[in-house]
Design an enzyme around this catalytic site. Structure first.
Site, PDB file in Angstrom:
ATOM      1  N   VAL A 142       0.831  -1.205   0.000  1.00  8.02           N
ATOM      2  CA  VAL A 142       0.000   0.000   0.000  1.00  8.02           C
ATOM      3  C   VAL A 142       0.869   1.261   0.000  1.00  8.02           C
ATOM      4  O   VAL A 142       0.675   2.178  -0.806  1.00  8.02           O
ATOM      5  CB  VAL A 142      -0.957   0.014   1.217  1.00  8.02           C
ATOM      6  CG1 VAL A 142      -1.767   1.315   1.245  1.00  8.02           C
ATOM      7  CG2 VAL A 142      -1.891  -1.198   1.178  1.00  8.02           C
ATOM      8  N   LYS A 196     -13.422  -5.151  10.578  1.00 10.92           N
ATOM      9  CA  LYS A 196     -14.188  -4.247   9.714  1.00 10.92           C
ATOM     10  C   LYS A 196     -15.624  -4.117  10.210  1.00 10.92           C
ATOM     11  O   LYS A 196     -16.206  -3.020  10.191  1.00 10.92           O
ATOM     12  CB  LYS A 196     -14.155  -4.757   8.279  1.00 10.92           C
ATOM     13  CG  LYS A 196     -12.763  -4.640   7.657  1.00 10.92           C
ATOM     14  CD  LYS A 196     -12.675  -5.437   6.358  1.00 10.92           C
ATOM     15  CE  LYS A 196     -11.299  -5.291   5.721  1.00 10.92           C
ATOM     16  NZ  LYS A 196     -11.100  -6.264   4.615  1.00 10.92           N
ATOM     17  N   GLU A 220     -10.797   5.660   5.886  1.00 12.10           N
ATOM     18  CA  GLU A 220     -11.644   5.008   4.866  1.00 12.10           C
ATOM     19  C   GLU A 220     -11.049   3.680   4.410  1.00 12.10           C
ATOM     20  O   GLU A 220     -11.788   2.710   4.201  1.00 12.10           O
ATOM     21  CB  GLU A 220     -11.808   5.948   3.663  1.00 12.10           C
ATOM     22  CG  GLU A 220     -12.681   5.421   2.544  1.00 12.10           C
ATOM     23  CD  GLU A 220     -14.137   5.232   2.960  1.00 12.10           C
ATOM     24  OE1 GLU A 220     -14.510   4.072   3.219  1.00 12.10           O
ATOM     25  OE2 GLU A 220     -14.881   6.230   3.027  1.00 12.10           O
TER      26      GLU A 220
END
Lengths: 433, 433
Positions: B17, B207, B131
């Site tokens: 990432v 999550k 997010e």
């Protein structure tokens, strides 16, 4: 943390959406206050017909003088859900001049005059929010404007009008013709008495202009959007789509050109493969695909119209705008720095499905194929078939490879001029592959 | 409008990432600057192994001293993409103390310690955005926190782990067993060498905790989430689901109780009808349904993992946080005012699909049916079938109506104790109807 002086909200319009906004503001007042950090108070409701009883709205709040309400200096936020260009535009401008932020669901006005409204909001240091103008409760404005603010959006493709999707879904599932499906949509309340804005694609085109503007950081106006409605889609088109493993949808498509130097926006009926996720969007639902460089393909789905879903989007914006007011800040304004030119429809690269009525004699296919070749349009598939019943006619169904819309439509015009071509039964673009 | 002093960004972590974040910051610097209103500058990159060449990152920016980088007073925003609890937690706290806002993709940390981190951000007047921690590029945090801020969310139901969806999709489409499908996922890079966090449901549970917390304005921690992985799902379960017109998905489900006074959050495999939109989410894709009072049913779909999609979400947050910095404002912080209790799994109302190995003799069905009745569990369908091959066994497949999970699991325990029941081959919940 909670302050006591409430934020004052003026509601302009109290129809299907406005009455839902008022209802939720009343029944969920505590939640809204907790989420905003201050209570919100409905300080006035402007209506056209004062006589009607409006459940849950104190009669003394109701006025027919929208201009006076929008001009009150004690109003923090004006919610505009009247729709149309005027008096909505003047009222919103008045609200800005008096220091109020504005939340609106008015897609027609934004597509017509968005830049001027954004400038007015900027000048007066207030917010202009309009999530409800894109696809009611489906979050699109905020994801495009904020979630994807660090990405490069290349394409927005979607079904953004519920009425037309309902009509096409009925035509597809029952074999009905356009008029019959429209009648059913009207009877069930999915189509208005005057369905022009929906069936001629004006509503979808306004949404396409709004979405393209945000996605590409470029001003896109309604006039920039190529628009074709669905009034000419026939049961035969739907049947022909089925034979190709496709269905017909009214699509809004906003694209960045391959070289990245221009964009296009268009609304028209198109055949899409049944395997495409948009093909399974039924009834009056909406769904929008967004393709971005890093994010890949995202899809957003939900009810794209209706009083409650639209009110949900309006209230989400109301909370955001109120928070900004309390913080003395503004949310993101217009972002049009990229200033990309909007190319005309002729430059769009697409595929055509062309159905021709031809004379049933040797050499017709060769003649037609020559016309395609002369225009630089390459053929994907051809299907020849005899026409039912007596006579010497036949039909030729051609699906092309990708080419510019200008080349494709020039090809169709040239085919029309051939002696052996008795008529062009239909042309439709093929998308989503 | 554009200011010249750049906003300084420290990047903690430069793996899949982080390297994408750095790449996009470099290649799209002008777009980011235009959208933020000021240039952003990569001021330092903390890595574990300094030796590796990192394309596009100036070597002098690279450091192994993450703590010193996070503590630099000139940093405006810290992007944390290391993952895990420590040192991420300490680094983020350090960043806050030195006035930096934080963008993180760290679901484990947020599910473990979100409230403390939010408090620290609040205390220091900076932002905490995440997010990317929910479902990578699929916008979920922002829609739930902002778009639906004026609505009442009743349910969040989705596929939020790509690895397990890939495995279940393979089992469904090829008939493979769990191990075989896991091997394929590993070979293709969809599963990590140690797949525990994915296949045991820890990733999805984190999550679920994050999404439930935002959706219900209530603190929900990882420990509050009932969690079952998919390691016990068999090819027979998938085949059984098929016979019912269902498929098996690992679902994260966050629900408000019918009386509105409590919430639940859970992750487990479940059968869902093939007609449900989540059933057609293939390979490593994610999709989340959100049901809200006014908005109705919304769905968000896209790639829920991967370097580029996660970087897209991180950069969207980076733009927002930088805008806030420039405006001297903060975005919405934690909203946990509702303080609803999180009920245990036993109180969840669901349906069970139960497969029993039973003696093939008269009266077995009556005996079993009595057990269901004694527990107040009503039977929807029963299917009896002989077991292949020699022997006197048979199988009984029962699908119940809705009942509390406690009543359903007590029923299964009681069935297990019956003489005529040789074993409970499997139990699985049925959702999405």
């Amino acid at each position: 943390m909670m302050r006591t002086r409430p934020l004052k909200v003026a509601l302009l319009g109290c129809g299907v959406v406005g009455s839902e906004v008022a209802r939720i503001m009343t029944t969920h007042a505590e939640d809204l206050a907790a989420r905003i950090g201050a209570p919100v108070e409905l300080a006035g409701v402007a209506v056209r017909r004062p006589g009607r009883v409006r459940e849950g709205i104190a009669p003394e709040l109701v006025t027919t003088d929208a201009a006076a309400l929008a001009a009150r200096d004690d109003i923090d936020v004006v919610v505009e859900v009247i729709g149309g260009i005027e008096p909505a535009r003047t009222l919103i401008t008045t609200a800005f001049e008096h220091g109020a932020s504005v939340v609106t669901a008015n897609k027609a006005l934004l597509a017509e005059d968005g830049p001027a409204l954004h400038e007015a909001a900027e000048k007066h240091g207030v917010d202009l929010y309009y999530e409800a103008a894109a696809a009611a409760a489906i979050p699109l404005v905020r994801p495009l404007r904020e979630s994807l603010a660090g990405d490069k959006v290349n394409r927005v493709l979607g079904i953004v009008n519920g009425t037309t999707n309902f009509i096409l879904d009925r035509m597809d599932s029952t074999g009905a013709g356009y008029s019959e499906a429209l009648d059913e949509a009207t009877a069930l309340g999915y189509a208005e008495a005057d369905p022009t804005a929906d069936v001629e694609g004006f509503d979808a085109a306004a949404k396409a202009a709004i979405l393209a503007g945000i996605a590409f950081h470029t001003r896109v106006r309604l006039d920039d959007v190529h628009r074709e409605g669905l009034t000419e889609v026939t049961a035969a088109d739907i049947a022909s789509a089925r034979r190709m493993g496709c269905t017909v949808k009214l699509l809004a498509i906003c694209e960045r050109a391959a070289d990245g130097r221009s964009v296009t926006a268009r609304v028209h009926p198109a055949m899409i493969p049944l395997t495409h996720p948009l093909a399974s969007v039924r009834e009056a639902y909406n769904a929008v695909f967004v393709e971005a460089e890093a994010a890949g393909r995202l899809m957003f789905y939900g009810p794209g119209a209706g009083g409650a879903p639209t009110a949900s989007a309006v209230l989400g914006d109301l909370v955001a705008v109120c928070r900004n007011k309390l913080a003395g800040a503004r949310g993101p304004g217009e972002s049009a720095y990229a200033q990309l030119p909007v190319s005309p429809m002729g430059e769009v690269v697409t595929r055509y499905h062309i159905s021709l009525d031809v004379a049933d004699k040797p050499g017709v296919l060769a003649q037609c194929a020559t016309v395609f070749a002369e225009h630089g349009v390459s053929i994907d598939t051809v299907r020849q078939q005899g026409i039912d019943g007596p006579g010497d006619g036949a039909s030729l169904v051609v699906v092309t490879h990708r080419a510019s819309d200008a080349a494709l439509s020039a090809t169709v015009e040239a085919l029309r001029r051939l002696d052996t071509v008795r008529g062009v039964a239909s042309t439709m673009r093929v998308e989503g592959e």
